[in-house]
Scaffold this motif. Structure first.
Motif, PDB file in Angstrom:
ATOM      1  N   GLY A  63     -12.264 -41.227 -29.068  1.00 37.35           N
ATOM      2  CA  GLY A  63     -13.381 -40.298 -29.185  1.00 37.35           C
ATOM      3  C   GLY A  63     -13.312 -39.376 -30.369  1.00 37.35           C
ATOM      4  O   GLY A  63     -14.219 -38.567 -30.594  1.00 37.35           O
ATOM      5  N   ARG A  81     -16.587 -37.110 -30.393  1.00 36.94           N
ATOM      6  CA  ARG A  81     -17.721 -37.802 -29.773  1.00 36.94           C
ATOM      7  C   ARG A  81     -19.032 -37.578 -30.518  1.00 36.94           C
ATOM      8  O   ARG A  81     -20.076 -37.345 -29.915  1.00 36.94           O
ATOM      9  CB  ARG A  81     -17.845 -37.399 -28.303  1.00 36.94           C
ATOM     10  CG  ARG A  81     -16.713 -37.946 -27.439  1.00 36.94           C
ATOM     11  CD  ARG A  81     -16.916 -37.670 -25.970  1.00 36.94           C
ATOM     12  NE  ARG A  81     -15.919 -38.394 -25.163  1.00 36.94           N
ATOM     13  CZ  ARG A  81     -15.860 -38.348 -23.838  1.00 36.94           C
ATOM     14  NH1 ARG A  81     -16.744 -37.628 -23.164  1.00 36.94           N
ATOM     15  NH2 ARG A  81     -14.945 -39.028 -23.175  1.00 36.94           N
ATOM     16  N   ASN A 122     -11.637 -33.544 -23.232  1.00 36.16           N
ATOM     17  CA  ASN A 122     -13.082 -33.648 -23.380  1.00 36.16           C
ATOM     18  C   ASN A 122     -13.723 -32.727 -22.353  1.00 36.16           C
ATOM     19  O   ASN A 122     -13.412 -32.791 -21.169  1.00 36.16           O
ATOM     20  CB  ASN A 122     -13.541 -35.086 -23.157  1.00 36.16           C
ATOM     21  CG  ASN A 122     -13.136 -35.993 -24.294  1.00 36.16           C
ATOM     22  OD1 ASN A 122     -13.477 -35.737 -25.440  1.00 36.16           O
ATOM     23  ND2 ASN A 122     -12.391 -37.039 -23.999  1.00 36.16           N
ATOM     24  N   ASP A 529     -15.093 -44.492 -24.037  1.00 30.16           N
ATOM     25  CA  ASP A 529     -13.703 -44.295 -24.447  1.00 30.16           C
ATOM     26  C   ASP A 529     -12.795 -45.035 -23.473  1.00 30.16           C
ATOM     27  O   ASP A 529     -12.930 -44.875 -22.254  1.00 30.16           O
ATOM     28  CB  ASP A 529     -13.319 -42.812 -24.441  1.00 30.16           C
ATOM     29  CG  ASP A 529     -13.951 -42.045 -25.595  1.00 30.16           C
ATOM     30  OD1 ASP A 529     -14.449 -42.699 -26.519  1.00 30.16           O
ATOM     31  OD2 ASP A 529     -13.930 -40.799 -25.557  1.00 30.16           O
ATOM     32  N   THR A 551     -12.994 -46.888 -28.884  1.00 33.08           N
ATOM     33  CA  THR A 551     -14.165 -46.024 -28.761  1.00 33.08           C
ATOM     34  C   THR A 551     -15.401 -46.767 -29.255  1.00 33.08           C
ATOM     35  O   THR A 551     -15.380 -47.371 -30.332  1.00 33.08           O
ATOM     36  CB  THR A 551     -13.986 -44.734 -29.584  1.00 33.08           C
ATOM     37  OG1 THR A 551     -12.904 -43.976 -29.050  1.00 33.08           O
ATOM     38  CG2 THR A 551     -15.250 -43.891 -29.542  1.00 33.08           C
ATOM     39  N   GLN A 553     -19.434 -45.849 -29.965  1.00 35.09           N
ATOM     40  CA  GLN A 553     -20.362 -44.730 -30.057  1.00 35.09           C
ATOM     41  C   GLN A 553     -21.672 -45.179 -30.690  1.00 35.09           C
ATOM     42  O   GLN A 553     -21.675 -45.820 -31.752  1.00 35.09           O
ATOM     43  CB  GLN A 553     -19.765 -43.583 -30.881  1.00 35.09           C
ATOM     44  CG  GLN A 553     -18.628 -42.876 -30.164  1.00 35.09           C
ATOM     45  CD  GLN A 553     -18.211 -41.613 -30.883  1.00 35.09           C
ATOM     46  OE1 GLN A 553     -18.822 -40.567 -30.720  1.00 35.09           O
ATOM     47  NE2 GLN A 553     -17.166 -41.712 -31.666  1.00 35.09           N
TER      48      GLN A 553
END
Length: 669
Positions: A63, A81, A122, A529, A551, A553
């Protein structure tokens, strides 16, 4: 389970997930039950990896995206993130590092020589006993200093020492020379100190291959050159005093970092050499006091004063000459208090005060000050198969400018207040803690920095705060084995969806010290993640550790359907990224291999071929050995970074070093 830990980092209530207690035996729960997912790299693994700064270590967290401008002295910042650097809080021994000027912490300035562990959360930390500021971040990194240990095992006996000394020297590519030292002293059974100092110098020169092609495949540029103006000279000294009380602890810290370095700049328009230079003097002192009062109440007090002096010079003949000084001050006071209402229920109340001021010798400068008051109220429940944590943070910010002379009539004063709640839930459906399911929702925001608002060339005083809303759901598996080859296995999986409104994106354009500010309006972020690790014991002397993370995204700009980049991936965010670590320890030898991958991405808002950046990966190898001469411990490490010599760029037009080497020797007395 009885355990002896090294340091009192935080005095926590019974409901908090972990306690660090120095040189006393405590009785804890059979296993740690976290309500907030975390990733951690501990001292032993940090030492074995070819990492020398906090930024290097963070590459192995899922992340996280690292912005690295290349070389030993290149600026290094992190992004969590896809929400940006400013949404990530970074705490050093419990107190947040700050930079009101541009909001970015250069993590290359912080050495790992005296770090016990680095933890990434997180959302927020798995403890309600924390400063109010910590509740305001979308994610948090906690760096914990190693506390002195004055006991050594020799000939099967435990012998007390009052002084520990360690010296380390390193030489490597780019004419890099690093010298560090650590002195730990015990004054009594309750008071000890450590002093860590380091010196770094490097020319920053390295060969790189520069190639650019037209969309039709024809070569535009293809050459090999030497990176220039990337030299650095830096000194660092850090002093800590640790104290233990009957029901608490205290710690004092002083930190000084002084550097002078060149800024190599972007390679554009066939320009290979830049005239930008920057000097930094960063200092701060901080204090941490915590105390348990009875069985059900704990209090913690923090205080910090920081002074940052930056001198930026640009003597590039192709641009206007620049010679500016920026002086930044920060005062921070915090109190956090937790009360155990019932054996399974506690509540906390925290208050933070921050004062920031920025001065500069720039024409028509705003001379801004910012006063921040933060109040948090939180509660935590740990009952059978459920652990939950809820909080609400009230933030009150007042900005004021103090222009001088003919511009005094342009002064402004603005106030802002925000409420940001959060809720975290973790369920353990089975007996024990080997499997858990978790979910959270959190709202947060970040204020525009002084540069965003008031920078003479590009500041926009009308910028509004950038707000984020996070949703996360995941599960964890964690199992220890007493027998067999596999001794520990762990896996974490999280799926998340974030929305960011009024998002401000900053990236260098031409001059690295100056930034181009873009307000993207609204961004939707979807991601996954995955992290897994396992420890193996093969035979009597061979121990293997493995760690991998991946990860995914998808971060889209959804501000305006009429724009050409609507629903395009935002700059510098790869769809796929990951890392892997394999370590082998055999008697007094260790070998570590690490692999880092970042997939394709774009360096501008429009996802077109002109802005496309190819995937990159690096392989790093480290081989080390240790031996004893009488009571002196000797260590040697050979690091080979970018083993395959790949040409790549993390930031467009900032080429990274190819294959490079470092040899490290250390002595512990």
């Amino acid at each position: 389970m009885a355990c002896v830990l090294a340091q009192v980092a935080t005095a926590q209530s019974k409901l908090d997930s972990v306690q660090h207690v120095r040189e006393i035996v405590v009785v804890s729960k059979p296993a740690m039950r976290e309500v907030v997912p975390s990733q951690k790299l501990k001292g032993e693994l940090l030492e074995q990896l070819n990492t020398h700064s906090v930024a290097d270590a963070l590459r192995y967290f899922s992340g996280i995206q690292l912005k690295d401008y290349g070389g030993v002295g290149g600026i290094k910042t992190v992004n969590i993130r896809s929400m940006g650097t400013h949404h990530l809080g970074i705490s050093y021994d419990g107190v947040q590092l700050g930079n009101a000027q541009n909001g970015q912490i250069d993590l290359g300035q912080f050495s790992l020589d005296n770090v016990e562990d680095i933890t990434l959360y997180n959302g927020q930390k798995s403890a309600i006993f924390q400063p109010a500021s910590d509740f305001g971040n979308a994610g948090a990194i906690y760096i914990r200093t190693k506390a002195p240990d004055f006991s050594r095992k020799e000939k099967g006996e435990r012998r007390k020492e009052n002084t520990n000394l360690r010296f380390k020297t390193q030489y490597g590519s780019s004419d890099m020379f690093r010298l560090t030292g650590l002195w730990e002293q015990k004054y009594s059974e309750t008071v000890s100190s450590s002093v860590s100092a380091g010196f770094l110098t490097a020319s920053g020169k390295y060969k790189f291959h520069y190639e650019r092609r037209y969309p039709n495949g024809q070569t535009a540029w293809d050459t090999t050159a030497v990176r220039q103006n990337g030299d650095i000279h830096a000194e660092r000294i850090e002093a800590n005093v640790f104290g233990r009380l009957d029901q608490g602890s205290w710690q004092l810290k002083a930190y000084v970092y002084n550097s002078a370095r060149g800024i190599p700049g972007a390679i554009v328009n066939n320009v290979w050499r830049r005239g930008e230079r920057q000097q930094d003097l960063n200092t701060f002192v901080q204090a941490d006091y915590n105390m348990n009062i009875g069985d059900g109440f704990s209090t913690r007090w923090l205080a910090k004063y920081a002074y940052y002096n930056t001198h930026y010079v640009n003597k590039d003949t192709t641009q206007l000459p620049v010679d500016n000084r920026y002086k930044q001050q920060e005062l921070y006071i915090s109190t956090a208090n937790v009360l155990e209402l019932l054996p399974n229920w506690s509540a906390s109340l925290a208050y933070d005060f921050k004062w920031n001021k920025l001065n500069a010798d720039i024409y028509n400068f705003a001379y801004p000050t910012r006063i921040s008051n933060l109040v948090s109220l939180a509660t935590a429940i740990d009952y059978k198969h459920l652990k939950a944590q809820g909080s609400i943070l009230a933030t009150f910010i007042h900005d004021k400018t103090h222009r001088r002379g003919e511009f005094a009539g342009m002064n402004s004063s603005n106030s802002l207040s925000k409420l940001t709640p959060a809720l975290f839930v973790n369920i353990y459906p089975f007996r024990g803690t080997f499997f858990s399911m978790r979910a959270y929702v959190k709202k947060s925001f970040r204020m525009p920095t002084f540069n965003d608002l008031y920078y003479t060339d590009m500041g926009n005083a009308n910028l509004v705060p950038e707000s984020a809303l996070q949703y996360d759901a995941g599960f964890a598996l964690n199992k220890h084995f007493e027998h067999g080859i596999v001794r520990h296995a762990e896996m974490h999986f999280d799926a998340y969806y974030n929305t960011v409104h009024d998002k401000i994106v900053a990236y260098p354009k031409g001059q690295q010290f100056r930034w181009t500010m873009l307000n993207l309006g609204e961004v939707h972020i979807k991601g996954i993640d995955v992290e897994a690790e396992a420890d193996f014991k093969i035979g009597k002397d061979l121990v293997a550790t493995t760690r991998a993370q991946y990860t995914y995204q998808d971060a889209r700009d959804v501000t305006d359907p009429t724009t050409s980049y609507y629903k395009h991936q935002i700059p510098y965010i790869p769809w796929h990224s990951g890392s892997a670590i394999v370590g082998l320890n055999y008697k007094n030898w260790n070998v570590n291999y690490s692999f880092i991958y970042a997939g394709e991405r774009y360096d501008e808002q429009e996802n077109i071929i002109y802005n496309h950046m190819e995937p990159w990966y690096t392989s790093d190898l480290s081989i080390g050995a240790w031996w004893k001469v009488n009571s002196v411990l000797m260590k040697a490490h050979l690091d080979v970074n970018n083993l395959l010599g790949q040409d790549y760029e993390v930031i467009v037009n900032y080429p990274m070093p190819g294959r490079n080497y470092a040899l490290t020797l250390s002595v512990e007395i």
